[in-house]
Design a protein around this motif. Structure first.
Motif, PDB file in Angstrom:
ATOM      1  N   GLY A 187      10.654  -0.811  11.868  1.00 56.14           N
ATOM      2  CA  GLY A 187       9.347  -1.087  12.448  1.00 56.14           C
ATOM      3  C   GLY A 187       8.189  -0.776  11.528  1.00 56.14           C
ATOM      4  N   TRP A 188       8.482  -0.447  10.276  1.00 52.80           N
ATOM      5  CA  TRP A 188       7.448  -0.193   9.286  1.00 52.80           C
ATOM      6  C   TRP A 188       7.560  -1.237   8.189  1.00 52.80           C
ATOM      7  CZ3 TRP A 188       3.822   3.513  10.218  1.00 52.80           C
ATOM      8  CH2 TRP A 188       4.125   4.442  11.222  1.00 52.80           C
ATOM      9  N   TYR A 189       6.495  -1.342   7.411  1.00 50.15           N
ATOM     10  CA  TYR A 189       6.447  -2.374   6.385  1.00 50.15           C
ATOM     11  C   TYR A 189       5.911  -1.787   5.081  1.00 50.15           C
ATOM     12  CZ  TYR A 189       6.915  -5.412  10.430  1.00 50.15           C
ATOM     13  OH  TYR A 189       7.358  -6.003  11.584  1.00 50.15           O
ATOM     14  N   ARG A 190       6.420  -2.322   3.993  1.00 48.48           N
ATOM     15  CA  ARG A 190       5.944  -1.918   2.680  1.00 48.48           C
ATOM     16  C   ARG A 190       5.078  -3.034   2.112  1.00 48.48           C
ATOM     17  NH1 ARG A 190       8.028  -2.614  -2.461  1.00 48.48           N
ATOM     18  NH2 ARG A 190      10.042  -3.338  -1.677  1.00 48.48           N
ATOM     19  N   GLY A 191       3.923  -2.683   1.642  1.00 48.29           N
ATOM     20  CA  GLY A 191       3.021  -3.670   1.087  1.00 48.29           C
ATOM     21  C   GLY A 191       3.295  -3.950  -0.376  1.00 48.29           C
ATOM     22  N   VAL A 192       2.747  -5.068  -0.860  1.00 45.01           N
ATOM     23  CA  VAL A 192       2.809  -5.399  -2.284  1.00 45.01           C
ATOM     24  C   VAL A 192       1.394  -5.414  -2.857  1.00 45.01           C
ATOM     25  CG1 VAL A 192       4.981  -6.676  -2.122  1.00 45.01           C
ATOM     26  CG2 VAL A 192       2.814  -7.875  -1.725  1.00 45.01           C
ATOM     27  N   ASP A 193       0.471  -4.793  -2.167  1.00 45.34           N
ATOM     28  CA  ASP A 193      -0.924  -4.758  -2.591  1.00 45.34           C
ATOM     29  C   ASP A 193      -1.114  -3.734  -3.712  1.00 45.34           C
ATOM     30  OD1 ASP A 193      -0.190  -3.146  -0.237  1.00 45.34           O
ATOM     31  OD2 ASP A 193      -2.182  -2.250  -0.468  1.00 45.34           O
ATOM     32  N   ASP A 194      -1.913  -4.115  -4.682  1.00 54.38           N
ATOM     33  CA  ASP A 194      -2.214  -3.264  -5.831  1.00 54.38           C
ATOM     34  C   ASP A 194      -3.720  -3.276  -6.045  1.00 54.38           C
ATOM     35  OD1 ASP A 194      -2.429  -1.869  -8.183  1.00 54.38           O
ATOM     36  OD2 ASP A 194      -1.309  -3.301  -9.415  1.00 54.38           O
ATOM     37  N   MET A 195      -4.428  -2.429  -5.323  1.00 57.32           N
ATOM     38  CA  MET A 195      -5.887  -2.392  -5.433  1.00 57.32           C
ATOM     39  C   MET A 195      -6.351  -1.930  -6.812  1.00 57.32           C
ATOM     40  SD  MET A 195      -8.776  -3.004  -3.867  1.00 57.32           S
ATOM     41  CE  MET A 195      -8.529  -2.898  -2.090  1.00 57.32           C
ATOM     42  N   PRO A 196      -5.800  -0.834  -7.370  1.00 59.76           N
ATOM     43  CA  PRO A 196      -6.282  -0.424  -8.703  1.00 59.76           C
ATOM     44  C   PRO A 196      -6.060  -1.496  -9.762  1.00 59.76           C
ATOM     45  CG  PRO A 196      -5.069   1.359  -7.651  1.00 59.76           C
ATOM     46  CD  PRO A 196      -4.856   0.151  -6.809  1.00 59.76           C
ATOM     47  N   GLY A 197      -4.885  -2.148  -9.746  1.00 65.65           N
ATOM     48  CA  GLY A 197      -4.601  -3.179 -10.733  1.00 65.65           C
ATOM     49  C   GLY A 197      -5.489  -4.390 -10.576  1.00 65.65           C
ATOM     50  N   THR A 198      -5.817  -4.730  -9.334  1.00 61.32           N
ATOM     51  CA  THR A 198      -6.699  -5.875  -9.072  1.00 61.32           C
ATOM     52  C   THR A 198      -8.123  -5.563  -9.509  1.00 61.32           C
ATOM     53  OG1 THR A 198      -5.301  -6.483  -7.175  1.00 61.32           O
ATOM     54  CG2 THR A 198      -7.496  -7.461  -7.276  1.00 61.32           C
ATOM     55  N   LEU A 199      -8.589  -4.377  -9.166  1.00 57.70           N
ATOM     56  CA  LEU A 199      -9.946  -3.968  -9.517  1.00 57.70           C
ATOM     57  C   LEU A 199     -10.135  -3.919 -11.030  1.00 57.70           C
ATOM     58  CD1 LEU A 199     -12.708  -2.850  -8.528  1.00 57.70           C
ATOM     59  CD2 LEU A 199     -11.669  -0.569  -8.632  1.00 57.70           C
TER      60      LEU A 199
END
Length: 296
Positions: A187-199
């Motif tokens: 019931g949990w999910y792992r993201g593939v978001d990379d805010m530092p790398g995008t910024l």
């Protein structure tokens, strides 16, 4: 005095009203309504940008298509594309969840090649860009990406690109990876978001920067280097009741980021009400929308 006849008439009227509202919510609003919701965004960096551009910049945002029969067939996508093009946007952004979000209440899915070809008819001089949503990841993220790219739509997966406009002025457009991309079975999910790398890909401090993030829950963590965050995912709750708001919002923040233009700590977020349906084919008080953002 309330007679039996008056009581029966009142009950019959209530049943008819309930049936009419149910028919509207399950049949008319999700399938046939389409509105344009407009916002204007102005920040110090945007004002500097417009001094060089000489005119406002229009962005059209489409979110949560959820292509499937009979609720979001290709004919309806074609209609949405025509309406979007008629707005003459400078830039079009697609905020994820292209694939069907309904399991039981659909007659068929729309093939990826069909809905992507329809979206390929979108027109904007500065291009069409997309991020993926959680449903795209849960179905087949590489296939969704491939079909979008084949249609001439650039997918920004933790990527940032400069957009150069009239007069040589520019702003940055960044796409964040999905925050609920990979289920872990509990019931949990792992993201593939990379805010530092995008910024880190933003090459200067003076130009405005716009972040595309499918889920708005990232907003409290968005650095103030971004002038604006655009999100979808919530569908505005799909049902919005007078005085009560949206009873169910797929966000850990409840109604805080359910819909609309939100400003917190001098940072701005716009959450689109989206176009399609998830879980149930119902919309009430949140009609499918093309979201229009005028910078300046």
């Amino acid at each position: 005095m309330i007679t039996r006849r008056i009581l029966l008439k009142s009950l019959a009227g209530g049943v008819l009203a309930t049936s009419a509202l149910g028919g509207y919510a399950f049949g008319l609003e999700p399938r046939f309504r389409l509105v344009e919701t407009r916002y204007r965004v102005n920040t110090p960096r945007v004002r500097t940008l417009l001094e060089g551009a000489g005119k406002p910049i229009r962005i059209a945002a489409l979110a949560d298509l959820h292509a499937c029969e009979p609720w979001m067939p290709v004919s309806r996508i074609d209609h949405i594309v025509q309406k979007t093009n008629a707005l003459n946007p400078d830039l079009i952004v697609l905020l994820g969840d292209f694939v069907a979000g309904l399991g039981r209440f659909r007659t068929a899915t729309v093939p990826m090649r069909a809905w992507s070809a329809a979206l390929g008819r979108l027109e904007a001089p500065q291009g069409i860009f997309a991020v993926l949503g959680n449903h795209d990841w849960w179905v087949n993220a590489p296939a969704v990406t491939s079909h979008l790219q084949a249609a001439g739509i650039r997918v920004l997966e933790n990527r940032t690109v400069p957009i150069t406009i009239a007069g040589g002025a520019r702003f940055w457009l960044a796409g964040l990876g999905d925050q609920l991309a990979i289920p872990n079975g509990r019931g949990w999910y792992r993201g593939v978001d990379d805010m530092p790398g995008t910024l880190a890909q933003i090459g200067d401090e003076q130009s405005p920067a716009i972040l595309l993030a499918h889920e708005p829950d990232i907003f409290p963590e968005v650095p103030d280097r971004f002038d604006l965050t655009l999100s979808g995912h919530t569908h505005g709750g799909q049902v919005h009741l007078p005085y009560f708001g949206a009873p169910i919002v797929p966000s850990r923040y409840g109604q805080r980021f359910a819909y609309g233009h939100i400003t917190e700590n001098n940072r701005q977020l716009i959450v689109s009400g989206g176009l399609g349906c998830s879980i149930l084919p119902v919309r009430f008080g949140v009609p499918p929308e093309i979201t229009v953002i005028d910078l300046g």
